[in-house]
Design a protein around this motif. Structure first.
Motif, PDB file in Angstrom:
ATOM      1  N   LEU A 244      40.921  35.823  40.147  1.00  0.00           N
ATOM      2  CA  LEU A 244      42.235  36.184  40.672  1.00  0.00           C
ATOM      3  C   LEU A 244      42.380  35.889  42.161  1.00  0.00           C
ATOM      4  CD1 LEU A 244      43.186  39.499  38.822  1.00  0.00           C
ATOM      5  CD2 LEU A 244      44.142  37.221  38.515  1.00  0.00           C
ATOM      6  N   PRO A 245      41.420  36.285  43.024  1.00  0.00           N
ATOM      7  CA  PRO A 245      41.571  35.947  44.450  1.00  0.00           C
ATOM      8  C   PRO A 245      41.667  34.455  44.707  1.00  0.00           C
ATOM      9  CG  PRO A 245      39.904  37.639  44.173  1.00  0.00           C
ATOM     10  CD  PRO A 245      40.247  37.139  42.805  1.00  0.00           C
ATOM     11  N   VAL A 246      40.872  33.668  43.986  1.00  0.00           N
ATOM     12  CA  VAL A 246      40.908  32.208  44.179  1.00  0.00           C
ATOM     13  C   VAL A 246      42.267  31.655  43.751  1.00  0.00           C
ATOM     14  CG1 VAL A 246      39.921  30.012  43.417  1.00  0.00           C
ATOM     15  CG2 VAL A 246      38.416  31.931  43.960  1.00  0.00           C
ATOM     16  N   ALA A 247      42.779  32.142  42.609  1.00  0.00           N
ATOM     17  CA  ALA A 247      44.075  31.670  42.124  1.00  0.00           C
ATOM     18  C   ALA A 247      45.190  32.016  43.100  1.00  0.00           C
ATOM     19  CB  ALA A 247      44.365  32.275  40.748  1.00  0.00           C
ATOM     20  N   PHE A 248      45.182  33.256  43.607  1.00  0.00           N
ATOM     21  CA  PHE A 248      46.209  33.654  44.568  1.00  0.00           C
ATOM     22  C   PHE A 248      46.066  32.890  45.878  1.00  0.00           C
ATOM     23  CE2 PHE A 248      46.399  37.927  42.264  1.00  0.00           C
ATOM     24  CZ  PHE A 248      47.495  37.520  41.527  1.00  0.00           C
ATOM     25  N   GLY A 249      44.826  32.642  46.279  1.00  0.00           N
ATOM     26  CA  GLY A 249      44.599  31.906  47.525  1.00  0.00           C
ATOM     27  C   GLY A 249      45.108  30.475  47.441  1.00  0.00           C
ATOM     28  N   LEU A 250      44.818  29.807  46.322  1.00  0.00           N
ATOM     29  CA  LEU A 250      45.265  28.423  46.168  1.00  0.00           C
ATOM     30  C   LEU A 250      46.784  28.344  46.029  1.00  0.00           C
ATOM     31  CD1 LEU A 250      42.507  27.052  43.733  1.00  0.00           C
ATOM     32  CD2 LEU A 250      42.718  26.673  46.196  1.00  0.00           C
TER      33      LEU A 250
END
Length: 328
Positions: A226-232
């Motif tokens: 989730l953090p990676v998806a939101f970051g990208l």
């Protein structure tokens, strides 16, 4: 394509009116307290007010999410037993698992409800701000003048709230460079709060026996995915939308911290910490605190043998059986 667009407009129109109504109510409030109605501060604070209003309305769903998540944790040992018993029969395993969910009052999809309901609001706000900035397009209760004011507002002097990290792509002391710096700070804040919220749930409010198995693996995957998806995805969103999402994440983290601290799941580190706080509070007020110990029943004692009373010689003669056969 026209039919799909009509369907999308039919769904989005009520959201445009609902979001713009709350946004303009906050904007009017901040204007009354002296902020410039065309300034970025009034509109940025209105976005934060919109976020708080939405999250307050979602509190009942958040409570359901917490209950469902707790039930999912507590029934994991039973789920693993079903997997051992019916692992060879997927259909029977699915039936028994769903029966277990029903009997325990657990909805495995309830944990997704808050985020699923927020996504349409998130994208509606994105479209509202994006079209107001590019075309002065008014949606909902926004007039053309208000749409122009909203789309062209700037914060911190010269940073447009409608600009995104990806659209700026120019480092340096220019407006675009400042947009990239602010957008990057918000993206990192959004990513960090997402990670910390999920980490808080796993570290403090999951029993030891729930840290293994499919549910735990799913939680661990979400912890990093989730953090990676939101970051990208965050690099493409305007500053105003990032402000909404970061504020929402901070609310979630604080709300979850409060629930875990005051109503933790049984058998978790948070429950042990709460019990210790309760004992310390009781000791502070002079109450007698009994340590929680497991009561072990005492083994039965052997029956005491009743010893006969000592008799005198005279008593023994008097109690002797009668003489038979005339013998003296």
């Amino acid at each position: 394509m026209g039919f799909i667009g009509d369907i999308g407009g039919f769904i989005a129109t009520p959201l445009y009116y609902a979001i713009s109504a709350v946004l303009l109510a906050w904007h009017e409030l901040f204007t009354l307290v002296g902020l410039d109605p065309d300034g970025g501060s009034a509109w940025a604070l209105s976005i934060i007010g919109l976020t708080l209003t939405i999250r307050a309305l979602l509190i009942p769903l958040f409570v359901k999410q917490i209950k469902s998540s707790r039930n999912m944790q507590l029934i994991q040992p039973q789920v693993r037993e079903l997997q051992k018993k019916y692992g060879h029969d997927r259909e029977r395993l699915a039936q028994e698992t769903m029966k277990l969910y029903k009997d325990s009052g657990t909805n495995p999809f309830a944990s997704c409800l808050p985020i699923l309901l927020q996504m349409p609001i998130f994208f509606t706000l994105f479209r509202l701000l994006d079209q107001a900035a590019k075309n002065n397009t008014a949606h909902g209760f926004l007039t053309v003048d208000l749409a122009r004011s909203f789309g062209q507002s700037r914060i911190f002097g010269n940073i447009p709230i409608s600009e995104s990290f990806w659209a700026a792509r120019t480092w340096g002391p220019t407006p675009d460079g400042l947009v990239m710096v602010l957008a990057l700070i918000l993206v990192l804040s959004m990513t960090a709060t997402t990670f910390l919220t999920q980490r808080q749930l796993m570290a403090k409010n999951m029993p030891a026996d729930a840290l293994s198995g499919p549910y735990a693996q799913q939680q661990k995957m979400l912890l990093y995915v989730l953090p990676v998806a939101f970051g990208l995805g965050g690099v493409a969103f305007p500053v105003g939308v990032l402000l909404y999402w970061t504020t929402s994440n901070i609310w979630t983290m604080g709300q979850q911290f409060y629930v875990i601290r005051n109503n933790p799941a049984p058998g978790t580190p948070a429950a042990a910490a709460k019990a210790e706080r309760d004992r310390a509070k009781a000791r502070k007020h002079g109450a007698v605190v009994e340590e929680a110990t497991e009561s072990v029943p005492e083994p039965p004692r052997p029956a005491t043998r009743q010893q006969p009373k000592r008799m005198t010689k005279q008593q023994r003669k008097g109690s002797a059986p009668p003489n038979k056969g005339g013998r003296k």
